[in-house]
Design a protein around this motif. Structure first.
Motif, mmCIF file in Angstrom:
data_model
loop_
_atom_site.group_PDB
_atom_site.id
_atom_site.type_symbol
_atom_site.label_atom_id
_atom_site.label_comp_id
_atom_site.label_asym_id
_atom_site.label_seq_id
_atom_site.Cartn_x
_atom_site.Cartn_y
_atom_site.Cartn_z
ATOM 1 N N TYR A 113 0.873 -1.077 -0.178
ATOM 2 C CA TYR A 113 0.111 -0.140 -0.046
ATOM 3 C C TYR A 113 0.879 1.101 -0.212
ATOM 4 O O TYR A 113 1.525 1.457 0.883
ATOM 5 N N SER B 183 -14.162 -7.046 -2.211
ATOM 6 C CA SER B 183 -12.771 -6.577 -1.831
ATOM 7 C C SER B 183 -11.711 -7.952 -2.078
ATOM 8 O O SER B 183 -12.038 -8.977 -1.919
ATOM 9 N N SER C 144 -9.848 -5.804 3.352
ATOM 10 C CA SER C 144 -8.871 -6.609 2.373
ATOM 11 C C SER C 144 -7.990 -7.554 3.187
ATOM 12 O O SER C 144 -7.574 -8.212 2.298
ATOM 13 N N VAL D 197 -0.584 -0.909 -4.535
ATOM 14 C CA VAL D 197 -1.733 0.172 -4.615
ATOM 15 C C VAL D 197 -1.213 1.537 -4.373
ATOM 16 O O VAL D 197 -0.143 1.634 -3.447
ATOM 17 N N PHE E 49 -8.917 0.714 -5.900
ATOM 18 C CA PHE E 49 -8.940 -0.234 -4.876
ATOM 19 C C PHE E 49 -10.026 -0.123 -3.992
ATOM 20 O O PHE E 49 -10.662 -0.941 -3.481
#
Length: 316
Positions: free
Chosen positions: A97, A162, A192, A124, A156
């Motif tokens: 992330y 998810s 997630s 992401v 996302f």
């Protein structure tokens, strides 16, 4: 805080009884009141703790180095991933992330167990994933059995169903997230995670001058924010190569039940309010000192106070 505080304690013990600490360098001079007093006021205690902590740095930390070799954050991430890969009975899904320029990709390419297995990498990033995708191409990720996937933050968060992952790594991103977005961001992150999955957070709890406008997260902040049902949080600190104090928080999800976006935002607002009171007390203690010149750390604390209020104004 333990390692940093123990090192700092050796510096301040001699001056504690005098009610102040004096540290100096060619670039800056810090004189902070650190008198230990009996107080039932939590904010007063936190203010004293904060002043003790930042007085351990003779000058602002340098800019975060682009060189990741032997970087303590990267080393911890890689060590953690290698341990999980060793224990894995099935292929892991790893979400990066804030994948940025592909720093984690560049490290993963050196782990044979990852590159030769069916483990999946998902990146992401806030606006664009182009740089990370190009790094993945250079590092041979598209030649692996499982191709990497990339999403912008908007994509996302916009998934109706998810993706479910085992590990999420979030490095030096939390302090950049506006308060008004924290509830939404962490909701989708926690959503997630598989049950038993881990969110591995790393950040800087004191920032270089260039980032004084951001609001930092300390060990205590992560513990307060994630103090919720079926969530386990562990946290500690160390330093970067450039002297920046770092915080690590390991969040384990134990059930599919997670707080709503609204509840997470409420938690973040409460956290920012408590941070504001803590800093206010620290500034009051500082201003009681005979030496009230605007040193770098005084400016840092004032900036934090102003920025926290700005974030709170945006949501209230």
């Amino acid at each position: 805080w333990n390692n940093i505080y123990l090192a700092l304690q050796r510096l301040v013990d001699i001056k504690l009884r005098e009610g102040h600490v004096t540290l100096s360098s060619d670039k800056d001079k810090i004189i902070l009141p650190v008198e230990v007093t009996e107080s039932k006021d939590t904010n007063e205690q936190e203010g004293q703790r904060l002043l003790k902590f930042i007085s351990g740095f003779k000058e602002p930390p340098g800019e975060q180095s682009g060189d990741t070799q032997n970087d303590p954050q990267i080393m911890r991430i890689i060590g953690f991933i290698e341990g999980k890969l060793q224990d894995a009975q099935v292929p892991l899904k790893i979400l990066d992330y804030g994948c940025g320029k592909g720093t984690l990709i560049n490290e993963l390419k050196n782990i044979d167990q990852f590159m030769n297995g069916k483990h999946e990498y998902i990146g992401v990033n806030y606006k664009s994933t182009k740089n990370a995708e190009e790094q993945a191409q250079r590092c041979g990720f598209y030649n692996r059995k499982v191709k990497p996937c990339f999403f912008t933050t908007k994509a996302f968060e916009g998934m109706k169903k998810s993706i479910k992952v085992d590990l999420i790594f979030k490095r030096n991103v939390t302090h950049e997230i506006p308060l008004k977005e924290i509830g939404r961001r962490f909701y989708h992150i926690l959503r997630s995670l598989k049950v038993g999955g881990v969110l591995y957070l790393l950040d800087m709890c004191v920032l270089p001058k260039a980032e004084f406008k951001s609001v930092t997260w300390e060990k205590e902040d992560f513990i307060q924010f994630f103090n919720m049902k079926d969530i386990k949080v562990e946290s500690d600190t160390n330093k970067s190569k450039s002297g920046i104090p770092l915080v690590v928080a390991i969040i384990t999800k134990h059930s599919e039940e997670i707080p709503s976006e609204k509840e997470l935002l409420k938690r973040a607002v409460e956290l920012f309010k408590s941070k504001k009171l803590r800093i206010k007390k620290a500034l009051e203690l500082y201003e009681k000192s005979k030496h009230r010149e605007e040193t770098t750390w005084y400016v840092f604390l004032k900036d934090q106070f102003v920025n926290i209020q700005r974030h709170l104004d945006e949501v209230e």
